[in-house]
Design an enzyme around this catalytic site. Structure first.
Site, PDB file in Angstrom:
ATOM      1  N   GLY A  21       0.776  -1.247   0.000  1.00  6.72           N
ATOM      2  CA  GLY A  21       0.000   0.000   0.000  1.00  6.72           C
ATOM      3  C   GLY A  21       0.799   1.284   0.000  1.00  6.72           C
ATOM      4  N   SER A  22       2.047   1.228  -0.519  1.00  9.84           N
ATOM      5  CA  SER A  22       2.818   2.475  -0.514  1.00  9.84           C
ATOM      6  C   SER A  22       2.226   3.497  -1.491  1.00  9.84           C
ATOM      7  CB  SER A  22       4.290   2.220  -0.827  1.00  9.84           C
ATOM      8  OG  SER A  22       4.460   1.781  -2.151  1.00  9.84           O
ATOM      9  N   ASN A  23       1.617   3.025  -2.573  1.00 10.15           N
ATOM     10  CA  ASN A  23       0.950   3.961  -3.486  1.00 10.15           C
ATOM     11  C   ASN A  23      -0.306   4.544  -2.842  1.00 10.15           C
ATOM     12  OD1 ASN A  23       2.224   4.257  -6.266  1.00 10.15           O
ATOM     13  ND2 ASN A  23       2.376   2.063  -5.911  1.00 10.15           N
ATOM     14  N   MET A  96      -4.199  -7.318  -6.749  1.00  9.77           N
ATOM     15  CA  MET A  96      -3.750  -8.513  -7.458  1.00  9.77           C
ATOM     16  C   MET A  96      -4.883  -9.377  -8.011  1.00  9.77           C
ATOM     17  SD  MET A  96      -0.606  -7.990  -7.457  1.00  9.77           S
ATOM     18  CE  MET A  96       0.158  -9.504  -8.010  1.00  9.77           C
ATOM     19  N   ARG A  97      -6.017  -8.779  -8.251  1.00 10.34           N
ATOM     20  CA  ARG A  97      -7.110  -9.518  -8.898  1.00 10.34           C
ATOM     21  C   ARG A  97      -7.418  -8.821 -10.217  1.00 10.34           C
ATOM     22  NH1 ARG A  97      -8.768 -14.198  -6.095  1.00 10.34           N
ATOM     23  NH2 ARG A  97      -9.914 -14.328  -8.045  1.00 10.34           N
ATOM     24  N   LEU A  99     -10.120  -7.523 -12.700  1.00 10.01           N
ATOM     25  CA  LEU A  99     -11.549  -7.186 -12.689  1.00 10.01           C
ATOM     26  C   LEU A  99     -12.205  -7.756 -13.948  1.00 10.01           C
ATOM     27  CD1 LEU A  99     -11.172  -3.481 -11.524  1.00 10.01           C
ATOM     28  CD2 LEU A  99     -11.924  -5.416 -10.123  1.00 10.01           C
ATOM     29  N   HIS A 115       1.192   0.529 -13.217  1.00  9.00           N
ATOM     30  CA  HIS A 115       1.906  -0.705 -13.578  1.00  9.00           C
ATOM     31  C   HIS A 115       3.415  -0.417 -13.626  1.00  9.00           C
ATOM     32  CE1 HIS A 115       2.382  -4.646 -15.400  1.00  9.00           C
ATOM     33  NE2 HIS A 115       3.270  -4.081 -16.201  1.00  9.00           N
ATOM     34  N   ASP A 151      -3.562  -4.688 -18.802  1.00  5.99           N
ATOM     35  CA  ASP A 151      -2.496  -3.682 -18.928  1.00  5.99           C
ATOM     36  C   ASP A 151      -2.396  -3.080 -20.335  1.00  5.99           C
ATOM     37  OD1 ASP A 151      -1.820  -4.148 -16.255  1.00  5.99           O
ATOM     38  OD2 ASP A 151      -0.373  -5.702 -16.768  1.00  5.99           O
TER      39      ASP A 151
HETATM   40  C1  GRF Z   1       3.425  -1.112  -7.549  1.00  2.57           C
HETATM   41  O1  GRF Z   1       4.712  -1.273  -8.050  1.00  2.57           O
HETATM   42  C2  GRF Z   1       2.434  -1.019  -8.676  1.00  2.57           C
HETATM   43  O2  GRF Z   1       2.952  -0.500  -9.859  1.00  2.57           O
HETATM   44  C3  GRF Z   1       2.032  -2.457  -8.902  1.00  2.57           C
HETATM   45  O3  GRF Z   1       2.042  -3.041  -7.638  1.00  2.57           O
HETATM   46  C4  GRF Z   1       2.935  -2.321  -6.783  1.00  2.57           C
HETATM   47  C5  GRF Z   1       2.142  -1.956  -5.575  1.00  2.57           C
HETATM   48  O4  GRF Z   1       2.945  -1.424  -4.550  1.00  2.57           O
HETATM   49  N1  GRF Z   1       0.778  -2.551  -9.599  1.00  2.57           N
HETATM   50  P1  GRF Z   1       2.284  -0.815  -3.261  1.00  2.57           P
HETATM   51  O5  GRF Z   1       1.378  -1.883  -2.652  1.00  2.57           O
HETATM   52  O6  GRF Z   1       1.503   0.392  -3.661  1.00  2.57           O
HETATM   53  O7  GRF Z   1       3.433  -0.471  -2.341  1.00  2.57           O
END
Ligand code: GRF
Length: 195
Positions: A21-23, A96-97, A99, A115, A151
């Protein structure tokens, strides 16, 4: 396209995660800034132990764990939540699913994904190891529209970084995450201001 902002000032966003969840963390931070065109109303995770859920908790954002035992029922539950929270935009961030076509059609609003590669290169998983194996000079990250084709939706924003000879999967991931934490918010801003 339906107006996302409407007479409200900000778009209601749902972020979907599965792990770290860093994003999500950087999107939450950005969404609290003055210039943000969106607010995060909802977080969905398919994993109850997703570390990123702590960011939702910390910022008092409603979150739901949908365990995906059955895809059809899970997507139904998610669609209900999206309606309940008047979500106008979904941002996938390490979800990771895949849709389903039906879900994408039923939601009928925009879904974005981030991505970790320079799409159209390296769709799917394990992007960094493939970049290293092919000795590519550059890699990066792409924010794109989600369509039923994995993608492959329209690119909203892409940024590249140099791959150095000493890079390994870990260092490459770190470099790319650093740019991801900037470009996702930028891409949402770009997308919403062009509506
Ligand atoms: C990121 O590198 C994103 O591009 C990919 O999964 C990763 C998720 O990282 N789809 P985080 O969970 O947001 O840290």
């Amino acid at each position: 396209m339906e107006k996302l902002i409407g007479n409200k000032t900000k778009a209601n966003v749902a972020v979907f995660i599965s792990g770290r969840g860093s994003n999500l963390k950087s999107l939450i931070k950005y969404s609290k800034s003055k210039n943000s065109l969106f607010k995060i109303k909802l977080v969905i995770s398919n994993k109850s132990n997703a570390a990123g859920l702590k960011y939702a908790i910390k910022s008092k954002i409603k979150f739901y764990v949908i365990k995906y035992k059955n895809v059809i029922n899970s997507e139904k539950k998610i669609l209900k939540l999206l309606k309940k929270f008047s979500i106008g935009l979904i941002c996938l961030a390490g979800f990771m699913r895949i849709l389903s076509k039906n879900f994408i059609k039923k939601f009928n609003k925009t879904i974005l994904n981030i991505h970790p590669s320079l799409l159209p290169k390296y769709k799917g998983l394990d992007t960094h190891s493939r970049v290293l194996k092919n000795k590519d000079k550059y890699s990066g990250s792409t924010v794109h529209l989600v369509t039923p084709k994995l993608d492959a939706g329209k690119i909203i924003l892409q940024k590249k970084i140099k791959v150095s000879k000493s890079d390994n999967i870990k260092t490459l991931e770190k470099k790319i995450l650093k740019i991801e934490h900037k470009i996702y918010s930028e891409a949402i801003f770009k997308f919403l201001s062009n509506l």
